[in-house]
Write an enzyme that holds these catalytic residues in place. Structure first.
Site, mmCIF file in Angstrom:
data_model
loop_
_atom_site.group_PDB
_atom_site.id
_atom_site.type_symbol
_atom_site.label_atom_id
_atom_site.label_comp_id
_atom_site.label_asym_id
_atom_site.label_seq_id
_atom_site.Cartn_x
_atom_site.Cartn_y
_atom_site.Cartn_z
ATOM 1 C CE LYS A 9 92.244 27.140 37.576
ATOM 2 N NZ LYS A 9 92.097 26.962 38.542
ATOM 3 C CB SER A 27 88.374 26.608 38.842
ATOM 4 O OG SER A 27 89.830 26.514 39.215
ATOM 5 C CB SER A 33 90.897 24.017 41.789
ATOM 6 O OG SER A 33 89.984 24.605 42.424
#
Length: 599
Positions: free
Chosen positions: A78, A152, A176
């Protein structure tokens, strides 16, 4: 989706290398081309170039593959987690910087042989559960592009589900790492706070942030967790792992267990997700579980604290050097909510959280884990444009409280809805229950029998567990001064022990009164033994060592057979200590001998 995706489970990748059907270089370059061809899902912010991948290939070609548990395994990072030499953007171009050192957790994975394919897309500054809040494009659900991917950690879930990587790192502060897993048919594990280092991670709420793991199955998630969970002395929020929270104990579950579910649930009128939740509960009951309904209001109250309370100020602090106009409007709105927050409000919220945690801990104290929806429902990308904040809040109904309460959680895929989008439940439990939680999650994933991610590859069969499960308590057999009401019983009760049973030993023990007349000793005798009255006390495992250390010679702890055939830890004696002792076996127990001695 295509049924011809490469099987990227860790076992399959390892087998492909062992059989020489491919090499890390060949496989990963092929996956890179696949990622480029599937770029319309907006999974990536930066795919490593062939030149950027070359050092990893060279290192593997010179390494001993047997010594590397993740040899040649492709993974995604990420883009709020540092990878040396590659820009970290947190999905905000004006914020971007290029680190010279990888995040600690990334270093552990690369040292184990894993190869990063690139940096993935996310809701800007990890603020959101939707996956559409990025200037690098909206994340799209891997089963139906009209729907959200969840966030997210959108890109990490998408890349894993599409079969571009074997696993991915996300972050999870409010869900997330769980919501996008549930919506893309993946395992999403949110580790215990501090178990995976967050050094080298752009903070969202630093006191709550976790690096999370997306994987195709629970076994892979447990393997990656075991590699990544190295204690980082330079991370002030790091906590050392518990010895029983390791991969060697993965797969050990009790034949009979208890699990909690909320007494009232809100699915936002989505009958499909409600039905799938009921199916998950039915699976656990069929597996030997006993369902216990609990009042969930304290948990939901905690969830509201995250965005309605002063913790939003942590997001403001993390982005205070970023120009407001550099952020997306929805991110500006959320972070602006921190303005005017006072220190007094922060302390008041901490007091309220402590009160609620006491209530929540008590509600789940007697169960092995709790099962909840990962999200009540899900939305199309168009619905998110119309109500970006309200729908995002709904998605976090059953995730926002987990980090605040210092729990660990695993999202598990359950089934598919009519529109093709998958959905799942989450299991949560106390901190450092990660491996045990993943073990129960494995049972559920196997019971559901879904193929992995968007492909047609079946789940690998679980390996037979090699280690006995570690319980949180030790059952101790006592026969004398530690019996209920006797002079030394405080050594158990003050260590938190509880009386489980009043019973007898097997019929092959002798009971002696030691020379001091204050303590008995049990000795096993297969020929002349009798059944002795005993009690079984359940002692918290963390207090067992100090209890044993206080036992004077000639007594000690060994294994004692009960009348029902169980062998439990209990008091035994060294034969040399029986000098001057009296055989009192005919009395059948210590209390009877004491009563006779007084008469």
């Amino acid at each position: 989706m295509s049924n011809t995706l490469i099987n990227l489970s860790l076992a399959a990748v390892s087998e492909s290398y062992l059989s020489a059907s491919t090499t890390p270089r060949q496989l990963i370059l092929q996956l890179r081309q696949q990622a480029i061809a599937q770029s319309d899902y907006n999974a990536w912010i930066h795919l490593l170039t062939e030149d950027e991948l070359e050092p990893y290939f060279l290192a593997l070609e010179q390494a001993d593959s047997d010594a590397l548990p993740l040899y040649g395994v492709p993974f995604a990072i990420k883009d709020n987690i540092d990878l040396a030499g590659i820009a970290t953007t947190a999905a905000c171009p004006d914020f971007a910087y290029t680190p010279t050192q990888s995040a600690f957790v990334v270093e552990q994975l690369i040292a184990a042989g894993a190869v990063p394919l690139g940096k993935t897309n996310l809701d800007q500054f990890a603020t959101g559960l939707v996956g559409v809040r990025s200037p690098f494009g909206e994340g799209k659900n891997t089963f139906n592009k009209d729907y959200i991917s969840g966030g997210s950690s959108a890109g990490s879930a998408i890349a894993t589900a599409l079969g571009q990587v074997s696993f991915a790192l996300g972050t999870d502060t409010a869900g997330s790492g769980r919501v996008p897993a549930a919506l893309n048919n993946l395992i999403g594990h949110k580790p215990s706070l501090g178990l995976l280092s967050t050094r080298g991670v752009v903070p969202a709420c630093r006191t709550l942030d976790c690096v999370s793991i997306f994987a195709l199955n629970t076994d892979d998630a447990a393997t990656v967790l075991d590699v990544a969970a190295c204690y980082d002395e330079q991370d002030p929020y790091a906590r050392p792992n518990h010895y029983a929270n390791r991969k060697r104990f993965f797969g050990n579950t009790k034949a009979a267990f208890t699990f909690a579910v909320p007494a009232q649930l809100d699915f936002q009128h989505n009958t499909e997700t409600e039905k799938l939740f009921d199916q998950a509960v039915a699976h656990f009951i069929a597996l030997g579980g006993e369902k216990i309904e609990i009042n969930f209001e304290p948990f939901l109250t905690v969830a509201k604290l995250l965005y309605e309370g002063p913790w939003v100020a942590e997001r403001w602090l993390a982005t205070e050097q970023v120009k407001t106009e550099s952020m997306l409007p929805v991110i500006q709105t959320i972070i602006k909510g921190a303005e005017g927050t006072t220190a007094a409000q922060a302390f008041a919220a901490q007091y309220r959280l402590a009160e609620l945690k006491r209530q929540c801990d008590a509600l789940i104290a007697g169960v092995d884990f709790t099962v909840i929806p990962t999200s009540p429902t899900f939305y199309t990308r168009q619905q998110l444009r119309e109500q970006p904040i309200a729908h995002n809040s709904t998605l976090g109904t059953y995730t926002n409280f987990v980090n605040l309460l210092d729990y660990t959680a695993t999202a598990v895929p359950i089934g598919f809805t009519d529109c093709g989008v998958p959905w799942g439940v989450s299991l949560f439990s106390h901190a450092f229950d990660d491996i045990r939680l993943l073990s129960y999650s494995q049972q559920l994933q196997q019971a559901c029998g879904l193929p992995m991610a968007t492909g047609s590859h079946p789940l690998p069969q679980p390996a037979i567990a090699k280690q006995a499960a570690i319980e949180s308590t030790v059952e101790v057999v006592v026969c004398g001064a530690h019996l209920e009401g006797q002079p030394l019983n405080w050594q158990l009760s003050e260590r938190g022990a509880t009386l489980m049973a009043k019973t007898h030993s097997a019929s092959n023990y002798l009971l002696y009164a030691l020379a001091d007349g204050k303590r008995p000793a049990m000795m096993r005798d297969e020929d002349d033994g009798v059944a002795i009255e005993v009690e079984v006390w359940s002692l918290p495992i963390e207090n067992f060592g100090s209890f044993v250390a206080g036992i004077p010679a000639p007594l000690g702890i060994g294994k004692v057979e009960l009348a029902d055939g169980r062998w439990l830890s209990g008091f035994i004696a060294d034969a040399s200590g029986l000098v001057g002792a009296s055989n009192i076996s005919s009395y059948g127990g210590w209390r009877h001998w004491l009563a006779a001695a007084k008469s």
